[in-house]
Structure formats: C-alpha cells, structure tokens
Design a protein around this motif. Structure first.
Motif, PDB file in Angstrom:
ATOM      1  N   HIS A 281      51.881  62.139  47.567  1.00 18.74           N
ATOM      2  CA  HIS A 281      53.228  62.543  47.154  1.00 18.74           C
ATOM      3  C   HIS A 281      53.372  62.051  45.717  1.00 18.74           C
ATOM      4  CE1 HIS A 281      57.701  62.917  48.531  1.00 18.74           C
ATOM      5  NE2 HIS A 281      57.472  63.530  47.377  1.00 18.74           N
ATOM      6  N   LEU A 282      53.331  62.964  44.755  1.00 19.60           N
ATOM      7  CA  LEU A 282      53.162  62.632  43.349  1.00 19.60           C
ATOM      8  C   LEU A 282      54.443  62.539  42.536  1.00 19.60           C
ATOM      9  CD1 LEU A 282      50.216  65.128  42.826  1.00 19.60           C
ATOM     10  CD2 LEU A 282      50.037  62.642  43.128  1.00 19.60           C
ATOM     11  N   ALA A 283      55.478  63.272  42.952  1.00 23.55           N
ATOM     12  CA  ALA A 283      56.693  63.322  42.134  1.00 23.55           C
ATOM     13  C   ALA A 283      57.904  63.562  43.030  1.00 23.55           C
ATOM     14  CB  ALA A 283      56.580  64.447  41.095  1.00 23.55           C
TER      15      ALA A 283
ATOM     16  N   ARG B 148      55.318  72.309  45.044  1.00 20.53           N
ATOM     17  CA  ARG B 148      55.771  72.358  43.647  1.00 20.53           C
ATOM     18  C   ARG B 148      57.267  72.651  43.605  1.00 20.53           C
ATOM     19  NH1 ARG B 148      52.105  72.902  39.660  1.00 20.53           N
ATOM     20  NH2 ARG B 148      49.938  73.134  40.276  1.00 20.53           N
ATOM     21  N   ASP B 149      57.897  72.166  42.557  1.00 23.18           N
ATOM     22  CA  ASP B 149      59.235  72.634  42.226  1.00 23.18           C
ATOM     23  C   ASP B 149      59.088  73.464  40.949  1.00 23.18           C
ATOM     24  OD1 ASP B 149      59.128  70.805  40.075  1.00 23.18           O
ATOM     25  OD2 ASP B 149      60.493  69.378  41.026  1.00 23.18           O
ATOM     26  N   ASP B 150      60.190  73.772  40.283  1.00 23.60           N
ATOM     27  CA  ASP B 150      60.112  74.601  39.081  1.00 23.60           C
ATOM     28  C   ASP B 150      59.486  73.882  37.886  1.00 23.60           C
ATOM     29  OD1 ASP B 150      61.219  76.762  40.376  1.00 23.60           O
ATOM     30  OD2 ASP B 150      63.261  76.337  39.696  1.00 23.60           O
ATOM     31  N   LEU B 151      59.319  72.570  37.969  1.00 24.45           N
ATOM     32  CA  LEU B 151      58.811  71.806  36.832  1.00 24.45           C
ATOM     33  C   LEU B 151      57.404  71.250  37.011  1.00 24.45           C
ATOM     34  CD1 LEU B 151      61.980  69.732  35.856  1.00 24.45           C
ATOM     35  CD2 LEU B 151      61.135  71.858  34.841  1.00 24.45           C
ATOM     36  N   GLU B 152      57.049  70.853  38.242  1.00 26.84           N
ATOM     37  CA  GLU B 152      55.792  70.135  38.383  1.00 26.84           C
ATOM     38  C   GLU B 152      55.237  70.166  39.799  1.00 26.84           C
ATOM     39  OE1 GLU B 152      56.370  65.917  37.589  1.00 26.84           O
ATOM     40  OE2 GLU B 152      58.354  66.013  38.498  1.00 26.84           O
ATOM     41  N   LEU B 153      53.999  69.696  39.897  1.00 25.51           N
ATOM     42  CA  LEU B 153      53.334  69.489  41.181  1.00 25.51           C
ATOM     43  C   LEU B 153      53.955  68.275  41.849  1.00 25.51           C
ATOM     44  CD1 LEU B 153      50.909  70.352  43.024  1.00 25.51           C
ATOM     45  CD2 LEU B 153      49.565  68.652  41.766  1.00 25.51           C
ATOM     46  N   LEU B 154      54.418  68.429  43.080  1.00 28.21           N
ATOM     47  CA  LEU B 154      55.054  67.335  43.812  1.00 28.21           C
ATOM     48  C   LEU B 154      54.090  66.624  44.747  1.00 28.21           C
ATOM     49  CD1 LEU B 154      58.334  69.182  44.855  1.00 28.21           C
ATOM     50  CD2 LEU B 154      57.984  67.689  42.871  1.00 28.21           C
ATOM     51  N   ALA B 155      53.155  67.403  45.310  1.00 23.98           N
ATOM     52  CA  ALA B 155      52.229  66.829  46.289  1.00 23.98           C
ATOM     53  C   ALA B 155      50.997  67.712  46.388  1.00 23.98           C
ATOM     54  CB  ALA B 155      52.903  66.730  47.652  1.00 23.98           C
ATOM     55  N   ARG B 156      49.894  67.084  46.809  1.00 28.39           N
ATOM     56  CA  ARG B 156      48.670  67.839  47.080  1.00 28.39           C
ATOM     57  C   ARG B 156      47.863  67.076  48.115  1.00 28.39           C
ATOM     58  NH1 ARG B 156      46.682  66.600  41.324  1.00 28.39           N
ATOM     59  NH2 ARG B 156      46.130  64.421  41.567  1.00 28.39           N
ATOM     60  N   GLY B 157      47.028  67.825  48.851  1.00 26.95           N
ATOM     61  CA  GLY B 157      46.215  67.158  49.854  1.00 26.95           C
ATOM     62  C   GLY B 157      45.406  68.115  50.692  1.00 26.95           C
ATOM     63  N   ILE B 158      44.934  67.584  51.798  1.00 22.94           N
ATOM     64  CA  ILE B 158      44.098  68.310  52.754  1.00 22.94           C
ATOM     65  C   ILE B 158      44.775  68.235  54.120  1.00 22.94           C
ATOM     66  CG2 ILE B 158      41.861  68.327  53.949  1.00 22.94           C
ATOM     67  CD1 ILE B 158      41.618  69.087  51.028  1.00 22.94           C
ATOM     68  N   HIS B 159      44.719  69.332  54.848  1.00 22.84           N
ATOM     69  CA  HIS B 159      45.313  69.397  56.185  1.00 22.84           C
ATOM     70  C   HIS B 159      44.363  70.156  57.096  1.00 22.84           C
ATOM     71  CE1 HIS B 159      48.094  69.815  59.427  1.00 22.84           C
ATOM     72  NE2 HIS B 159      48.409  71.063  59.181  1.00 22.84           N
TER      73      HIS B 159
END
Length: 135
Positions: free
Chosen positions: A70-72, A101-112
């Motif tokens: 959870h990045l942002a 993502r929101d309109d400004l940036e990447l919020l989270a990334r990962g593997i599922h």
C-alpha cells in the motif's frame, strides 16, 4: 470451467473513498483515507471479475494468497480504480498482478492468487465444519 483463464485477461473494480471504506481511527491529526483492508478487498474483487466469464454456473473463485504494497493514501472523496491482470494459470489456480490508482498516482501493487472451486462442494465442507464446531 467454460474456458480456461488466459494470461492478459483483466478485471476492474471502481470505488469512491467514503465512510464505508475509510480508516476508523481518523481524527483531527489523522485524515480519513482508504483503509488497507478495503483496498485489498477491492483488489480481490477486480481479480474475481477478470475470470468470472470463464466459470461454470456451479463454480466460484476464492482468494488463497495476496501480497500488496500500500504505497499512497487515497483521501475521502477520491475515486480509485483497482485492476487485476492474469499473469499465470495452473489448472484451477490463477495468479494476478494487481494495482490500484487514483487520478494522481499508484496507490498499491502486488500479487494475488485465486482458486476456482465447486461452490456446492465448498458449501458442504463449510456445513461439516460448522457441525464440528457445534453450530
């Protein structure tokens, strides 16, 4: 399965951050933002959406693994898009790359990872466990 999921298939889930999915400890010092558990849930929904067209009527997919950074923050009122892309299929086990993502940036990334199951068989298993637990 009607068809086997294929690498590259995608799913999406859109949400708006509000009182139903924000952190519960917001106060004068801590702004109301999207809570990580809700973010993870919607990433899972996006993955489920990606492979839903492949499933028979009696099948469902269940989450078995998730690793997310959870990045942002996403403040209350923000629109968030959660996306999942199939990156590997091994029989009933499907692995996804997920991001939000929101309109400004990447919020989270990962593997599922999800497993395709027979819903009726799963319900019987849950019923047996409930009986063993005394309920």
């Amino acid at each position: 399965m009607k068809t086997s999921p294929r690498a590259g298939m995608t799913g999406e889930e859109r949400i708006t951050v509000d009182e139903t999915n924000r952190i519960v400890f917001a106060d004068a010092r801590m702004p109301a933002v999207l809570a990580t558990p809700w973010l993870v849930a919607h990433l899972e929904y996006a993955a489920r959406n990606a492979i839903a067209p492949c499933l028979e009527e009696h099948e469902r997919s269940v989450g078995t693994f998730i690793q997310v950074d959870h990045l942002a923050p996403a403040p209350e009122g923000t629109s968030v898009v959660c996306r999942a892309r199939v990156i590997h299929v091994d029989g009933p086990v499907v692995t996804f790359q997920v991001e939000a993502r929101d309109d400004l940036e990447l919020l989270a990334r990962g593997i599922h990872r999800r497993r395709v199951i027979d819903a009726d068989r799963f319900a019987r298993r849950v019923a047996r466990k409930r009986e063993r637990l005394g309920g």
